[in-house]
Scaffold this active site. Structure first.
Site, PDB file in Angstrom:
ATOM      1  N   GLU A  28       0.821  -1.225   0.000  1.00  0.00           N
ATOM      2  CA  GLU A  28       0.000   0.000   0.000  1.00  0.00           C
ATOM      3  C   GLU A  28       0.857   1.278   0.000  1.00  0.00           C
ATOM      4  O   GLU A  28       1.871   1.355   0.687  1.00  0.00           O
ATOM      5  CB  GLU A  28      -0.885  -0.009   1.259  1.00  0.00           C
ATOM      6  CG  GLU A  28      -1.822   1.187   1.358  1.00  0.00           C
ATOM      7  CD  GLU A  28      -2.757   1.114   2.579  1.00  0.00           C
ATOM      8  OE1 GLU A  28      -2.546   0.236   3.434  1.00  0.00           O
ATOM      9  OE2 GLU A  28      -3.682   1.935   2.655  1.00  0.00           O
ATOM     10  N   LYS A  85      -9.246   3.107  -2.772  1.00  0.00           N
ATOM     11  CA  LYS A  85      -9.575   2.404  -1.526  1.00  0.00           C
ATOM     12  C   LYS A  85     -10.966   2.800  -1.047  1.00  0.00           C
ATOM     13  O   LYS A  85     -11.304   3.986  -1.025  1.00  0.00           O
ATOM     14  CB  LYS A  85      -8.532   2.766  -0.468  1.00  0.00           C
ATOM     15  CG  LYS A  85      -8.606   1.990   0.833  1.00  0.00           C
ATOM     16  CD  LYS A  85      -7.411   2.372   1.733  1.00  0.00           C
ATOM     17  CE  LYS A  85      -7.335   1.520   2.987  1.00  0.00           C
ATOM     18  NZ  LYS A  85      -6.130   1.857   3.798  1.00  0.00           N
ATOM     19  N   CYS A 144      -5.796  -2.969   1.730  1.00  0.00           N
ATOM     20  CA  CYS A 144      -5.777  -3.115   3.194  1.00  0.00           C
ATOM     21  C   CYS A 144      -7.174  -3.210   3.810  1.00  0.00           C
ATOM     22  O   CYS A 144      -7.847  -4.219   3.649  1.00  0.00           O
ATOM     23  CB  CYS A 144      -4.970  -1.968   3.793  1.00  0.00           C
ATOM     24  SG  CYS A 144      -4.279  -2.330   5.424  1.00  0.00           S
TER      25      CYS A 144
END
EC number: 6.3.5.1
Lengths: 540, 540
Positions: free
Chosen positions: B43, B110, B146
């Site tokens: 990330e 994200k 994540c």
């Protein structure tokens, strides 16, 4: 037709839910005596603002429901608007409630959650989506909480739902010029969606934040009708009257306006006083070097706490000029504070003697300067331990930015009034304070600043002149300008690179610095979250 | 049909965008040599994780676009998946991009932004809303970042959009048991929406966080097929093959599993080593008291940096037992580090003599104990200044919690390996480390702990026994239990009240404490944001 509203800007200490409920009931009684129909308290009245991670404690729910029950059970003959956190369907909201004669007549969830600068509201709260407009004595009243009025949506939707009055409760900390920005924003909102807006703010210091009060009322014609004092607890009742379908306050009542210097000084005083008092210190002790930072800090401390709660300590060594000792003594005399002269020479030299063999063949360098500063820190902390006084740290923002301070030396202390005040402003404030009555000898202001840790040392030997330094700091720290932008503005490249590098590499010092009053749009506390370990190059 | 994927868990230092681009290109070359079709980085590869307020700098956009251009221009014959921040329509997103032969073939925002514990992503980012599934060599590949996999939504929607493979890039810091939780969660997701999930994590220390790597692959049958090492830079290429409409990794390759103690010790080593190395210190210096905290800290430092970069200093005074001096010396000898004996008596007594008149008629109290500790701090900082070594702080979590430490004394230092390690775990780790080879003399582990700042002083004179203390701390700090809940679990009321009070009133000390490795679900850094000034009563 008229409605009387009492605006309450008082201290609601963080975490003290029981005490804050008592205050709500007590000020509501006062409002009743003033024949008010509704009394308005600031944001998150029950917990104080900002409660930070106390909001995560599981017992919050029970504490809040106990507090609400107390308010309901009092059944006071007045509508009480206050702020509180509440969990609903597993989600926590930042809310405002109106309780009238023990009955809930309105309940609102904050729609815009600030999560920038010093604010972390998205760490705790979910945002609300619903407009809240309720009828009260023939008026349509909307509720809003702080950040809500910095966007058009909530006010527009309230207006479209028929709101004539908007009660806006706030937890808005001071920064230079912030009061003017609030007026501007409320006028901007009201000029588009005509309502009477009542803005109620907290007052008091809470760690690095100072809430400056300054509650006010703006009529539907976008004029400020009533303004309450800055930096003072205050309770004021206004009368709204209905005319041609609008409600407005007829009276005009304006608190005294403060100059920039005066407001800033009040912020520093209030931040320090509340930190010291709320944390139970009998007073403060500070190192007085004969320099301007400690002189101004001492003056602020005396103005905040009284001369009998302040103690100044001059801790000379070889490099301390005779003039510095005279000036420190003169400052203490002008302020009427206890003054001690405690030379550091013997323990400093004893420490040097023990360390010498471990230093090997390394010559004298900045180590010995830091040792002097740390011996002074040790002295001050010993006095603090023995007498119970908090050590007042005296470094300014310019020093904090470039690391021109000794960790565990002059950085020792519980609180720093000047932490966010650039050196050039230290001068301005000192001159301004002397105009109100001499507390700082003139030559302390006019002589070139020196740390006096080495022979003939001057700050400007290792730093650019403070007017240049402060502008570089403002550009890099507060405005986030890159090196390129700064150079394009005409700064010397060597100065700019050096200052930026110093700011970057001294994050570790700032991380261990005491709290201090935030006065700018970017202080060095919660406001600026930089990694210590990082490889960002100033470049573009 | 097969696809070869290279997983890269390496250090991508925060802020060093240029260096990180170079690493991306260099590891992509290695992946090409390993005949991979796609290479996966963790990330926010370009900025490192977490970049904190560097993300607010206006030059970020230009830096990122320059970095992207370099990656495009390299036109490498491989698909490169990396993480980066990008502003679109004025909003910043945490993104993942796949570049193949210089062309963007997938780009993802994200969807879930962590904003709790140590994470502040909502301070910087807006959340994305779109699923990203792209075709690559006949496979349908989804991207996720994540937090996305800790909710059902993103994986479900990717699966429903036809995804067969899910590439998940992470910045997931170590805490005890975290590795197991990641496996569980990915298995949970995959068992509902069968895909091959490739989990790639950062490795390395970044201020208080340690990223432990431990990247892995879970097949659509929810079995872990490949696991990469914890706490090691590593690059691994796996082959996915298509069978009955699913893709799966045929090979089995498992990194060595680590015991809890071993993983924890690795975390402490890595956090310290990366802090010291990335910040350019030649080594560390620490006070060795003959106690267990400094003994374990010295062992960690030697294991992290090598014996030639560690220096131990014993600084005795009257209350230092002969046994303590012997043990400190023995530890230094066992570890093979430079050792100095520097008694603090003379400067300490010289300081006392100067301060005596200012103390008036007040008798000896804790002041004199703190002065000893601060004189030691002054010595260590002088050695640090003179030799360039960083002072390693040696206090543990139990002490940090209840303030059993002297600010500017034993709390001095740049970094603290044990900051989040409770005292009971200091014992466990010491025994475990000795099993790998003796570094701590047995009696250091068995004798009752003492600060040795007063005659016959023992920690347990002022604190409950450490096993009780540590459980109280865990309940109050990590689990947020209230006093009532703690008492209901059978703890002594006096102990519980005292410990809670000490935790509450010592927030000011922790605020000025150095950074240290976070190993629990709630460390005392970014993780726990408590007001210093607060009136929360432990009660319910």
């Amino acid at each position: 037709m008229s409605i009387r509203v009492t605006l309450v800007q008082h201290r609601f200490p963080v975490g003290d839910i029981d005490g804050n409920v008592e205050k709500i009931l007590q000020f509501s009684q006062q409002a009743i005596e003033q024949k008010a129909d509704i009394v308005v308290f600031p944001e998150l009245t029950l917990t104080g603002y900002p409660p930070e991670d106390l909001l995560l404690r599981p017992s919050l729910g029970k504490r809040i429901s106990d507090a609400l029950k107390q308010i309901f059970d009092a059944k006071l003959p007045i509508a009480i608007l206050f702020g509180y956190p509440q969990r609903e369907d597993g989600k926590l909201y930042n809310k405002a409630m109106v309780v009238d004669h023990g009955q809930v007549i309105a309940d609102y969830r904050k729609q815009h959650l600030p999560n920038y600068q010093v604010f972390d509201e998205k760490r705790y709260f979910q945002k609300g989506a619903d407009t809240c407009v309720f009828e009260f004595k023939g008026a349509q009243i909307a509720l809003s909480i702080c950040e809500d009025i910095w966007y058009d949506g909530p006010a527009r939707r309230a207006y479209e739902a028929g709101a004539q009055i908007n009660l806006n409760i706030n937890g808005s900390p001071y920064s230079i010029d912030r009061s003017r920005e609030r007026y501007q924003q409320v006028k901007h909102i009201v000029s588009q969606w005509p309502m009477t807006m009542l803005y109620v703010n907290h007052v008091g210091g809470q760690d690095e934040l100072v809430f400056d009060g300054g509650s006010f009322v703006v009529n539907p014609d976008a004029q400020v009708a009533v303004s309450m004092p800055l930096f003072e607890e205050s309770l004021q009742t206004v009368t709204l009257e209905q005319l041609d379908g609008q409600w407005r306050v007829q009276e005009e009542a304006h608190a005294k306006e403060l100059s920039v210097e005066s407001a800033l000084y009040e912020a520093l005083k209030m931040g320090l006083a509340d930190y010291v008092n709320r944390n139970g210190f009998p007073g403060v002790v500070l190192g007085m070097s004969g320099g301007i930072d400690s002189a101004l800090s001492a003056a602020i401390a005396v103005d905040a706490l009284g001369a009998d709660r302040v103690m100044g300590v001059m801790m000379p060594y070889h490099y301390t000029a005779k003039m510095s000792i005279e000036d420190a003594e003169a400052e203490a005399a002008l302020l009427g504070i206890r003054y001690e002269l405690l030379p550091i020479g013997e323990p400093f030299e004893a420490a040097q003697a023990v360390l010498k063999p471990a230093f090997g063949d390394k010559g004298v360098d900045v180590t010995e300067q830091n040792m002097q500063s740390r011996m002074r820190g040790l002295f001050l902390m010993a006095l603090s331990n023995k007498l119970g006084y908090m050590v007042l740290t005296t470094g300014n923002k310019s020093e904090m930015a470039v690391g021109y301070a000794t960790l565990y030396g002059d950085m020792c202390g519980g609180y720093n009034a000047l932490k966010d005040v650039p050196k050039t402003w230290v001068y301005k404030l000192s001159r301004w304070r002397n105009e109100q009555g001499l507390v700082i000898p003139e030559r302390v202001i006019t002589r070139p600043p020196s740390a006096e840790l080495a022979p003939d040392q001057l700050d400007e030997d290792s730093l650019p002149p403070y007017d240049i330094l402060d502008e570089l700091i403002e550009r890099y720290v507060e405005c986030d300008e890159s090196l390129d932008t700064i150079l394009a503005a005409g700064f010397n490249e060597e100065d700019a690179r050096r200052v930026i590098r110093l700011i970057d590499i001294n994050e570790y010092k700032r991380r261990q610095a005491p709290e201090g009053v935030r006065i700018s749009k970017r202080g060095f506390g919660r406001d600026r979250r930089y990694p210590i370990t990082q490889g960002w190059k100033p470049g573009v």
